[in-house]
Design a protein around this motif. Sequence first.
Motif, mmCIF file in Angstrom:
data_model
loop_
_atom_site.group_PDB
_atom_site.id
_atom_site.type_symbol
_atom_site.label_atom_id
_atom_site.label_comp_id
_atom_site.label_asym_id
_atom_site.label_seq_id
_atom_site.Cartn_x
_atom_site.Cartn_y
_atom_site.Cartn_z
ATOM 1 N N PRO A 228 0.816 -1.225 0.000
ATOM 2 C CA PRO A 228 0.000 0.000 0.000
ATOM 3 C C PRO A 228 0.846 1.271 0.000
ATOM 4 O O PRO A 228 0.497 2.254 -0.665
ATOM 5 C CB PRO A 228 -0.821 -0.116 1.293
ATOM 6 N N ASP A 231 2.034 1.854 -3.463
ATOM 7 C CA ASP A 231 0.934 2.361 -4.291
ATOM 8 C C ASP A 231 0.708 3.850 -4.055
ATOM 9 O O ASP A 231 0.477 4.621 -5.000
ATOM 10 C CB ASP A 231 -0.350 1.586 -3.991
ATOM 11 N N HIS A 232 0.771 4.271 -2.804
ATOM 12 C CA HIS A 232 0.580 5.688 -2.490
ATOM 13 C C HIS A 232 1.702 6.543 -3.098
ATOM 14 O O HIS A 232 1.441 7.652 -3.587
ATOM 15 C CB HIS A 232 0.516 5.891 -0.978
ATOM 16 N N ARG A 253 -3.531 0.033 -10.000
ATOM 17 C CA ARG A 253 -3.374 0.061 -8.541
ATOM 18 C C ARG A 253 -3.641 1.453 -7.987
ATOM 19 O O ARG A 253 -4.223 1.603 -6.907
ATOM 20 C CB ARG A 253 -1.982 -0.443 -8.159
ATOM 21 N N LEU A 257 -6.693 2.668 -5.333
ATOM 22 C CA LEU A 257 -6.526 3.512 -4.157
ATOM 23 C C LEU A 257 -7.599 4.592 -4.112
ATOM 24 O O LEU A 257 -8.179 4.877 -3.061
ATOM 25 C CB LEU A 257 -5.146 4.198 -4.168
#
Length: 263
Positions: A228, A231-232, A253, A257
């Motif tokens: 995660p 991804d951010h 991805r 989010l």
Amino acid sequence: MLIIRSLAYQIVFYLIMAAILIVTLPFFFFLPHRAAIAVVKFWTGASMWALGVVAGTKIEVRGLEKLPKGGALIAPKHQSAFETMALFPLLSDPTFVMKRQLMLIPLFGWYTWKAGMIPVDRAGGSKALRKLAADSKAAAAAGRQVILFPEGTRRPAGAPPDYKFGIIHLYRELKVPVVPIALNAGLYWPRRSFLRYPGTIIIEVLDPIQPGLDSKTFLSTLIARIEPATDHLMAEAAASTNPPPIPAEAQTRISALAVAGTA
């Protein structure tokens, strides 16, 4: 301009490497461990400085205070060759787990050996795993930070996670904190490409995972921290004023989010 700056960086990168290797070669056999580490840190640091100056690719490090000074296992996301260099100057006494074949490269391989990198034979099966564990345990006991890419090899930005058994094995054997690291380097320094896109690569050091968890819990915790966060960081790059190309898998991805944020 992108192609010109990328080619220029490649030239400068190899010139820096050649100059450092040639200058230090007469003293190679007399270099103590700390001096060899200092040479590698200078080389990688100079290469990252040139990346910003020549290619316009800056570096931002977050969570630096979470990096340990003593023995630990460092588990970074692996998207490109960038992190094999950029992480080295950040650690006090790092050692990479690397393919044994790389140590056979003239000059470069010699210095990896001199700096105490840990070779691994990927085709060696259980015997290679035992040696990897023994070498890594000795390094951690000496206060070094062992860097192992959990996925083993470079993965395209946005590719589904593919974590290998090696990281679980070392977690069980070393009994030291594991420090996950997320990054978005693959967007700016794509694997199998000479292009270096301008912008800011972000390296984020995440909360360490303490020893003592069972294998399944450890792996799920590691993935839940790295993926995660990565991804951010990719989403942050995509939203920047001068975004790099975003591969389809990464875009999927990032979109997930956004959906999760509105749910």
